[in-house]
Design a protein around this motif. Structure first.
Motif, mmCIF file in Angstrom:
data_model
loop_
_atom_site.group_PDB
_atom_site.id
_atom_site.type_symbol
_atom_site.label_atom_id
_atom_site.label_comp_id
_atom_site.label_asym_id
_atom_site.label_seq_id
_atom_site.Cartn_x
_atom_site.Cartn_y
_atom_site.Cartn_z
ATOM 1 N N GLY A 7 53.955 56.873 15.622
ATOM 2 C CA GLY A 7 54.882 56.494 14.555
ATOM 3 C C GLY A 7 54.168 56.304 13.229
ATOM 4 O O GLY A 7 52.943 56.157 13.175
ATOM 5 N N THR A 8 54.950 56.291 12.172
ATOM 6 C CA THR A 8 54.402 56.040 10.838
ATOM 7 C C THR A 8 54.350 54.535 10.614
ATOM 8 O O THR A 8 55.351 53.842 10.796
ATOM 9 N N PRO A 9 53.183 53.999 10.219
ATOM 10 C CA PRO A 9 53.124 52.562 9.937
ATOM 11 C C PRO A 9 53.828 52.235 8.621
ATOM 12 O O PRO A 9 53.929 53.083 7.735
ATOM 13 N N VAL A 10 54.289 51.014 8.526
ATOM 14 C CA VAL A 10 54.976 50.571 7.298
ATOM 15 C C VAL A 10 54.286 49.310 6.789
ATOM 16 O O VAL A 10 54.001 48.394 7.566
ATOM 17 N N VAL A 11 54.025 49.283 5.493
ATOM 18 C CA VAL A 11 53.331 48.144 4.887
ATOM 19 C C VAL A 11 54.326 47.273 4.136
ATOM 20 O O VAL A 11 55.168 47.782 3.379
ATOM 21 N N SER A 12 54.254 45.973 4.360
ATOM 22 C CA SER A 12 55.097 45.039 3.628
ATOM 23 C C SER A 12 54.396 43.689 3.577
ATOM 24 O O SER A 12 54.008 43.148 4.625
ATOM 25 N N ASP A 13 54.230 43.156 2.383
ATOM 26 C CA ASP A 13 53.645 41.827 2.199
ATOM 27 C C ASP A 13 52.324 41.649 2.949
ATOM 28 O O ASP A 13 52.168 40.709 3.745
ATOM 29 N N GLU A 14 51.415 42.542 2.709
ATOM 30 C CA GLU A 14 50.052 42.464 3.271
ATOM 31 C C GLU A 14 50.023 42.524 4.807
ATOM 32 O O GLU A 14 49.073 42.059 5.448
ATOM 33 N N VAL A 15 51.067 43.060 5.372
ATOM 34 C CA VAL A 15 51.106 43.242 6.828
ATOM 35 C C VAL A 15 51.511 44.684 7.111
ATOM 36 O O VAL A 15 52.356 45.252 6.408
ATOM 37 N N VAL A 16 50.881 45.283 8.120
ATOM 38 C CA VAL A 16 51.274 46.635 8.516
ATOM 39 C C VAL A 16 51.998 46.539 9.867
ATOM 40 O O VAL A 16 51.537 45.847 10.775
ATOM 41 N N TYR A 17 53.139 47.206 9.948
ATOM 42 C CA TYR A 17 53.974 47.186 11.148
ATOM 43 C C TYR A 17 54.005 48.579 11.763
ATOM 44 O O TYR A 17 54.220 49.573 11.055
ATOM 45 N N PHE A 18 53.851 48.654 13.063
ATOM 46 C CA PHE A 18 53.902 49.954 13.744
ATOM 47 C C PHE A 18 54.099 49.735 15.239
ATOM 48 O O PHE A 18 53.815 48.658 15.770
ATOM 49 N N GLY A 19 54.568 50.781 15.906
ATOM 50 C CA GLY A 19 54.738 50.717 17.360
ATOM 51 C C GLY A 19 53.850 51.745 18.036
ATOM 52 O O GLY A 19 53.312 52.653 17.384
ATOM 53 N N ASP A 20 53.685 51.633 19.361
ATOM 54 C CA ASP A 20 52.897 52.631 20.092
ATOM 55 C C ASP A 20 53.681 53.164 21.292
ATOM 56 O O ASP A 20 54.783 52.683 21.596
ATOM 57 N N LEU A 21 53.124 54.159 21.946
ATOM 58 C CA LEU A 21 53.837 54.802 23.059
ATOM 59 C C LEU A 21 53.894 53.915 24.301
ATOM 60 O O LEU A 21 54.587 54.243 25.263
ATOM 61 N N ASP A 22 53.149 52.819 24.285
ATOM 62 C CA ASP A 22 53.227 51.875 25.386
ATOM 63 C C ASP A 22 54.408 50.923 25.209
ATOM 64 O O ASP A 22 54.640 50.064 26.063
#
Lengths: 331, 429
Positions: B206-221
Motif C-alpha cells: 500500500g501507499t503510506p500516508v503522512v499526517s502530523d509527523e506520523v506515517v500510516y500504512f498497512g501490510d499484507l499480514d
C-alpha cells in the motif's frame, strides 16, 4: 455397442469439458481448486508446499476411475496388436485391403470391447483438471498486483481461510512462485532432474507396446524427448509448478503400477513381455491362416485377457438363447 | 445376402491408422507443455498501468506502463510534451509503474519495479520537472507496488518480502518473511540514504500516508501501523500503535478529521480514531470510541473518497458504496455491480446542470457515474480498456489512465471524449 456407447460418451464428455473450459473455467474449475488450496494451506500449518502436494495427490486419486479406464483400453489395444499385425499382413496385397482392414478392425474392437478413443478420452477429460490445478496454484499465490486483485474473483466469501490470502509461498527454503532457476541449490538442479525422471517413469510405465516398428520408434523417441524437454522447461517454471508436476507424476506411476503391476516399469508392460508379444504375433498369424481355411476363430481369449473372455461368454450366451426363441415360436 | 461383404464400409473413425491416437497424444503433450510455459511466464510479469495522472502547474504527469514518466502540456491544449520525459527515449525504462507519481515543487518522485520470476529490481527516483533529468535514484532487489509519500526531505515507501527484503530470520523483530517501510533521506540528492526502515511481518504494497509527523500504512499480514516520523510524535521509526485487521491491507488509507479510513481483503472497511488508538498504544485491537467497521461483499483495494460528509468506496467485485463516515451506516450501494474491479479512487464531477455526481473507475471498460444522493447510475464515460488508476478531475475535465496505457481526456459535463494519447509515446490512440 459398448464400444460405440463409450466412444459417444467420450465425445459428449469431451465437448462438455471443452465448453466448460472455455466459458466457465474460473467458476467450475479454478474457483473450487483455489479455495481448496487456500483451505489446505490453513489446515496444513500455513505451508503452501504441503497444500500443493496434498491437493495434487488427492486429485490424482480422485481421477483413478479415469486412469483405470484409460489403462484398460490401452491394455486391450495392446493385446489386439498381434491380431492387427497379422490382419495387416494378410490384406497387404489385397486391392481393397484398407477398407477390409477397417471393417475387420472394427469387428475386433467390438468383440474386445475396445473404444478406439478410449485412451484419449480420459486424457482429454484430465487435461482441464491438470491445467486447472496449475492455474489454481498461481492464482492462489499471485506474484503481481494484477494476480492478487484477480484472486478476489475466485475466493469464496464463506471460505474460513479467505482472510489468510495472500498466502505465504515459502517451502523448504524455496519460493514456490519464483522460477526454479532462482531457487537455492540443490533445488535449482534437483527439481528439473526429478521432474524429468518422474516423467520418464510415468511414460515408461504407461506406454503401449507397439508391433509396428515405426510406432515403436516414435514411442521410444517420446519416452526420452518429453522428459528431457520438460526437464529443461522446469528451469523456467515456478517452483510450485515443478512440485506439482513431480508429485503428479509420482502418484501417476504408483497408480499405474498398482493397476498394471510393477513389471511395467521394468520393461514388461501390462504383464506382456516382448517375447510373449512376439509369440502372440505368431499365434495371430496362424489364427488368420485358420480363418482363411474357413475354421471358426476363437483364439481371442488367449490374447485379449479377461475382458475379451467376458465378451466371448456373452456371445456364447446369446448363441444359447437363439434356439430357445425358435422353440417359443414353434409354440 | 451380401455378395461383397468385403465392400461393407466401416465407420470413418476406423479408417485412421492405429498410429493416429498416438500422434494425437503427442500433439496434446506438446501443446500442453507450450501452454504451461506461456501461461507461467505471463503470471509472473508485472504489468503496471495503475498510476493515475497528476496535475501540477501547467502539466499533467503520467506514469506509463513501461516505466516512463511523461507529461501533457495544459497550455498547449493538453498535448503531449515530447521534449520532456524520464528516462530519455534511448535509455532503458525502469519497469512498470503502479504507484501514482508525486510532484513536489520542481521534482517528480516515483517508484517502478520489474521482475524475472521473483528476481525483482525496484527503483525509487527523483526527476526534475524542468529538465526531465534524473536527480537521484535508490535501488533495491524487491517489489515496490504502492506510491511514494513525502515528509519534508524524507521519501517513504513500502517493499515486498523478496530478495533484499527477505531475511528469513525468525528472531525477535524479524519474524520471518518481511517487508519494510523505508524512510529515505534525499536532502542531499547526490547520496540518498536510508534514514531508518521499519520491519513488518509481510510485504507493504500500500501507499503510506503522512499526517502530523506520523506515517500510516498497512501490510499484507493485515496489520495497520502508525509509525513516528520524529518531532513531537516520538522517535523517528518507532511504532506508535498498530491495529490488526482481519485481512491483508493494500489500500492507501485516508486520514481525515482525526480518523483513518481503509479497507482490507476480508471484505471489511474500517474507521479508526487516531486519539483512541494513540491512547491504546501498540498491539491494540478492539474497536474504541468513535471507531466502526463495515462489512461488504468484496475486497478493498481502492482509496476512499469523502465528499460533503459522505464516504465513497468501491470493492474488487465491482460494488460501490456510500457510507456515513461517522457511523459506517450504508447510505446506498449501486444496485448491480460495475463490471470489473474498482482499484482506483473515485472522483466527484460536475454535471451539465451544475449538480455533482461520482465517477468510478472500472477495471473492465467504461467509467461508471452515479448520482451522489441515491446511487442511481447515470451516463458513464466510454473507455476502450479498463481503468485501475485513480481518476483525475481538473478544471472540468476528467483524465483516465487505462490498463491499455491510454490517457483519455473527457469533458465531465457531456462525457465527450476530447483526446486520447498513448502514455508511453504520446501518439494519438
Amino acid at each position: 455397442m459398448s464400444a460405440f456407447f463409450s466412444r459417444r460418451m467420450m465425445i459428449i464428455l469431451g465437448v462438455a469439458v471443452i465448453a466448460i473450459s472455455i466459458f466457465k473455467f474460473d467458476l467450475f474449475v479454478i474457483g473450487p481448486m483455489v479455495n481448496s488450496l487456500v483451505l489446505l494451506d490453513k489446515i496444513l500449518f500455513s505451508n503452501f508446499g504441503l497444500a500443493i502436494i496434498f491437493f495434487t495427490v488427492t486429485v490424482r486419486l480422485l481421477m483413478i476411475p479415469l486412469t483405470i479406464m484409460q489403462t484398460r483400453n490401452m491394455r486391450k489395444m495392446s493385446a489386439l496388436q498381434p491380431r492387427m499385425k497379422a490382419m495387416q499382413a494378410r490384406y497387404k496385397d489385397h486391392p481393397d485391403g484398407r477398407r477390409i482392414q477397417s471393417a475387420e478392425t472394427m469387428k475386433m474392437y467390438k468383440s474386445a470391447g475396445v473404444s478406439p478413443i478410449g485412451c484419449l478420452g480420459p486424457m482429454v477429460l484430465q487435461m482441464p483438471i491438470w491445467f486447472g490445478l496449475y492455474r489454481a496454484i498461481f492464482r492462489a499465490v499471485p506474484a503481481t498486483p494484477e494476480g492478487t486483485a484477480n484472486l478476489s474473483t475466485v475466493i469464496y466469501g464463506w471460505n474460513p481461510a479467505a482472510s489468510d490470502v495472500p498466502l505465504g509461498s515459502m517451502f523448504i527454503g524455496m519460493d514456490l512462485v519464483d522460477l526454479v532457476q532462482n531457487a537455492p541449490a540443490p533445488f535449482n538442479f534437483a527439481l528439473p532432474i526429478l521432474v524429468g525422471a518422474s516423467m520418464w517413469a510415468q511414460q515408461k510405465i504407461s506406454a503401449m507396446p507397439s508391433m509396428d516398428e515405426r510406432s515403436a520408434q516414435t514411442n521410444q523417441m517420446m519416452l526420452w524427448l518429453m522428459p528431457i524437454m520438460f526437464g529443461f522447461f522446469t528451469f523456467q517454471f515456478p517452483a510450485g509448478l515443478a512440485i506439482y508436476i513431480l508429485f503428479s507424476n509420482l502418484i501417476g506411476v504408483a497408480i499405474t503400477a498398482v493397476i498394471s503391476g510393477p513389471g511395467a516399469l521394468l520393461g514388461t508392460r501390462f504383464g506382456t513381455s516382448a517375447a510373449t508379444a512376439a509369440a502372440a504375433v505368431e499365434a495371430g498369424v496362424a489364427e488368420a491362416e485358420d480363418e482363411d481355411k474357413g475354421e471358426i476363430i476363437d483364439g481371442t481369449a488367449t490374447v485379449l485377457g479377461e475382458d475379451s473372455r467376458r465378451s466371448d461368454r456373452q456371445r456364447a450366451r446369446s448363441a444359447r438363447r437363439k434356439p430357445r426363441r425358435r422353440r417359443s415360436r414353434r409354440r | 445376402m451380401n455378395k461383397h461383404p468385403e465392400r461393407t464400409p466401416g465407420p470413418r473413425i476406423l479408417r485412421s491408422r492405429s498410429r493416429r491416437p498416438r500422434h494425437l497424444a503427442i500433439a496434446f503433450l506438446f501443446s500442453a507443455s507450450l501452454f504451461i510455459l506461456a501461461a507461467c511466464i505471463g503470471d509472473l510479469d508485472p504489468d503496471g498501468g495503475w498510476a493515475a495522472p497528476v496535475v501540477s502547474g501547467e502539466h499533467v504527469y503520467l506514469g506509463a506502463k513501461d516505466g516512463r514518466i511523461t507529461r501533457l502540456d495544459l497550455n498547449n491544449n493538453g498535448r503531449y510534451d515530447g521534449a520532456w520525459g524520464f528516462p530519455a527515449p534511448d535509455v532503458d525504462t525502469l519497469g512498470p509503474i503502479y504507484g501514482t507519481p508525486r510532484v513536489d515543487g520542481d521534482r517528480v518522485l516515483g517508484a517502478a519495479y520489474d521482475c524475472d520470476g521473483l528476481d525483482c529490481s525496484a527503483t525509487v527516483f527523483g526527476v526534475s520537472t524542468e529538465t526531465g533529468q534524473e536527480l537521484w535514484r535508490f535501488e533495491r532487489q524487491t517489489q515496490i507496488v504502492g506510491a511514494v509519500a513525502l515528509a519534508g526531505d524524507i521519501v517513504l515507501f513500502g517493499t515486498a518480502q523478496i530478495d533484499d527484503e527477505f531475511d528469513n530470520d525468525p528472531g525477535p523483530g524479524s519474524p520471518g518473511a518481511d517487508g519494510y517501510l523505508y524512510a529515505l533521506d534525499i536532502s542531499d540528492p547526490a547520496t540518498p540514504t536510508v534514514s531508518w526502515r521499519f520491519a513488518t511481518t509481510d510485504s507493504v504494497w500500500g501507499t503510506p500516508v503522512v499526517s502530523d509527523e506520523v506515517v500510516y500504512f498497512g501490510d499484507l499480514d493485515g496489520v495497520f501501523h502508525a509509525v513516528s516520523l520524529g518531532g513531537e510524535s516520538g522517535t523517528a521509526g518507532d511504532e506508535l500503535w498498530s491495529f490488526y485487521a482481519e485481512g491483508a491491507i493494500v489500500a492507501e488509507p485516508l486520514v481525515l478529521n482525526g480518523k483513518i479510513y481503509f479497507g482490507d481483503f476480508s471484505d471489511n472497511f474500517y474507521a479508526l480514531d487516531i486519539a483512541t488508538r494513540e491512547a491504546a498504544g501498540p498491539g491494540s485491537n478492539p474497536p474504541g470510541a468513535g471507531e466502526w467497521s463495515f462489512s461488504s461483499d468484496g475486497w478493498f483495494w481502492a482509496t476512499p473518497l469523502v465528499y460533503e460528509n459522505t464516504l465513497y468506496v468501491g470493492t474488487l467485485n465491482g460494488k460501490f458504496y456510500a457510507l456515513n463516515p461517522d457511523t459506517g451506516a450504508e447510505i446506498w450501494a449501486n444496485p448491480g455491480e460495475i463490471i470489473g474491479q474498482i482499484v482506483g479512487r473515485a472522483a466527484v464531477i460536475t454535471e451539465r446542470n451544475g449538480g455533482d455526481a461520482v465517477a468510478v473507475p472500472s477495471g473492465k471498460d467504461n467509467i461508471g457515474v452515479f448520482n451522489l444522493a441515491n446511487g442511481n447510475e447515470l451516463n458513464g464515460f466510454a473507455t476502450d480498456g479498463g481503468v485501475k488508476a485513480s481518476l483525475l478531475v481538473d478544471d472540468g475535465f476528467l483524465y483516465a489512465h487505462t490498463t491499455d496505457d491510454q490517457v483519455i481526456k473527457f469533458n465531465t459535463a457531456d462525457r465527450n471524449r476530447l483526446s486520447c494519447i498513448e502514455a508511453e509515446t504520446g501518439a494519438a490512440c
